[in-house]
Design a protein around this motif. Structure first.
Motif, short mmCIF file in Angstrom:
data_model
loop_
_atom_site.label_atom_id
_atom_site.label_comp_id
_atom_site.label_asym_id
_atom_site.label_seq_id
_atom_site.Cartn_x
_atom_site.Cartn_y
_atom_site.Cartn_z
N UNK A 32 0.85 -1.19 0.00
CA UNK A 32 0.00 0.00 0.00
C UNK A 32 0.89 1.24 0.00
N UNK A 33 0.85 2.04 -1.07
CA UNK A 33 1.69 3.24 -1.15
C UNK A 33 1.30 4.29 -0.12
N UNK A 34 2.15 5.29 0.01
CA UNK A 34 1.87 6.44 0.87
C UNK A 34 0.59 7.11 0.40
N UNK A 35 -0.15 7.70 1.34
CA UNK A 35 -1.46 8.28 1.03
C UNK A 35 -1.39 9.31 -0.09
N UNK A 36 -0.36 10.18 -0.05
CA UNK A 36 -0.26 11.21 -1.08
C UNK A 36 -0.05 10.59 -2.46
N UNK A 37 0.76 9.52 -2.52
CA UNK A 37 0.99 8.84 -3.80
C UNK A 37 -0.27 8.13 -4.29
N UNK A 38 -1.06 7.61 -3.35
CA UNK A 38 -2.32 6.95 -3.74
C UNK A 38 -3.28 7.96 -4.37
N UNK A 39 -3.39 9.12 -3.73
CA UNK A 39 -4.28 10.16 -4.25
C UNK A 39 -3.84 10.58 -5.65
N UNK A 40 -2.54 10.84 -5.80
CA UNK A 40 -2.03 11.30 -7.10
C UNK A 40 -2.22 10.22 -8.18
N UNK A 41 -1.99 8.97 -7.81
CA UNK A 41 -2.15 7.88 -8.78
C UNK A 41 -3.61 7.73 -9.20
N UNK A 42 -4.52 7.82 -8.25
CA UNK A 42 -5.95 7.69 -8.57
C UNK A 42 -6.42 8.83 -9.46
N UNK A 43 -5.91 10.04 -9.21
CA UNK A 43 -6.29 11.17 -10.05
C UNK A 43 -5.74 10.99 -11.46
N UNK A 44 -4.53 10.48 -11.57
CA UNK A 44 -3.93 10.26 -12.89
C UNK A 44 -4.67 9.18 -13.67
N UNK A 45 -5.13 8.14 -12.93
CA UNK A 45 -5.81 7.02 -13.58
C UNK A 45 -7.31 7.23 -13.68
N UNK A 46 -7.81 8.28 -12.98
CA UNK A 46 -9.25 8.60 -12.98
C UNK A 46 -10.08 7.43 -12.44
N UNK A 47 -9.65 6.89 -11.31
CA UNK A 47 -10.38 5.81 -10.65
C UNK A 47 -10.46 6.11 -9.16
N UNK A 48 -11.35 5.40 -8.48
CA UNK A 48 -11.48 5.54 -7.05
C UNK A 48 -10.43 4.69 -6.34
N UNK A 49 -9.96 5.17 -5.21
CA UNK A 49 -8.91 4.46 -4.47
C UNK A 49 -9.31 3.04 -4.12
N UNK A 50 -10.59 2.83 -3.83
CA UNK A 50 -11.05 1.51 -3.43
C UNK A 50 -10.87 0.48 -4.54
N UNK A 51 -10.86 0.93 -5.78
CA UNK A 51 -10.69 0.02 -6.90
C UNK A 51 -9.27 -0.53 -6.97
N UNK A 52 -8.28 0.25 -6.53
CA UNK A 52 -6.88 -0.15 -6.65
C UNK A 52 -6.32 -0.67 -5.32
N UNK A 53 -6.62 0.06 -4.25
CA UNK A 53 -6.08 -0.32 -2.94
C UNK A 53 -7.22 -0.43 -1.92
N UNK A 54 -8.07 -1.43 -2.06
CA UNK A 54 -9.20 -1.56 -1.12
C UNK A 54 -8.75 -1.73 0.33
#
Length: 243
Positions: A32-54
């Motif tokens: 599980x990446x750092x919270x800031x990296x998760x947010x940035x990755x989800x915005x780049x991929x245009x998906x919700x965090x729960x889809x990638x890192x539930x």
């Protein structure tokens, strides 16, 4: 990543990490990446965090009514349009859109009129609670926001789209009463069966610049019920929109 047309290297560059870091994320589903990296990755991929890192979402879940908070966004515009689309598609019993204008939905959801028509045809109840474009509260809000696309214009755009559904579509639409207009313009509630997206409007900010809460009902009397009851109360005193 393929849907976003991003390679691991391009995604890494987009969010400011090393390519090997993204490769480790892909190789280890438990990482599980750092919270800031998760947010940035989800915005780049245009998906919700729960889809990638539930797991990250589950780890934030507490006990009691705290469990109803799925995600919190500092801006409504930070919530991916895919979240809205998934909630709309997943609703089987009711869709209740109690934003003051609901204007942005017609922009962000492809063929939204057709989607609503299909949901209604499958037995889903669809309701719109709008602000009255001619109400004094609407005019006061326009002065506060001071933007080119006025509140009343945004409401009328929604009415125009609803008109395309046709009188026989069984969509329900009401204006909030004058007495409730201030409460309506300051809080938007969008319900999809047992989930809801809620936006408390801040000061002079338009809706997309205000925060958003994603809630999932877990029991009686929780945050979901409180906001749902608020919207239902406004609806109960609303004025039907004439054809």
């Amino acid at each position: 990543m393929s849907d976003a047309q991003l390679s691991p290297r391009r995604l890494a560059a987009r969010i400011g990490v090393a390519p090997k870091t993204v490769e480790r994320w892909l190789a280890d589903a438990e990482l599980v990446p750092h919270a800031r990296n998760r947010v940035d990755a989800c915005q780049a991929l245009k998906v919700d965090e729960q889809m990638i890192w539930p797991k990250a979402v589950q780890d934030r879940v507490k006990s009691g009514h705290d469990r109803e908070l799925v995600q919190a966004y500092p801006y409504r515009s930070a919530c991916p349009s895919t979240v809205w689309g998934d909630l709309i598609e997943g609703a089987a019993e009711q869709i209740f859109l109690a934003g003051y204008t609901n204007y942005f939905l017609w922009l962000e959801q492809p063929a939204f009129v057709d989607t609503l028509r299909r949901k209604i045809d499958t037995g889903c109840r669809v309701r719109f609670l709008l602000g009255d474009p001619d109400d004094e509260v609407t005019r006061q809000r326009e002065v506060v926001e001071d933007v080119a696309l006025s509140v009343s214009t945004r409401v009328r755009i929604t009415l125009e789209h609803l008109g395309r559904l046709g009188a026989a579509s069984r969509v329900e639409a009401r204006f909030s009463s004058h007495e409730d207009a201030v409460n309506h313009v300051s809080l938007s509630v969008f319900r999809f069966d047992q989930q809801a997206l809620v936006t408390p409007h801040l000061a002079r900010l338009v809706g997309h610049d205000s925060p958003l809460l994603h809630l999932r009902r877990q029991g009686d009397g929780g945050m979901f019920d409180r906001f749902a009851e608020h919207a239902e109360e406004l609806w109960s005193r609303g004025v039907p929109v004439s054809a």
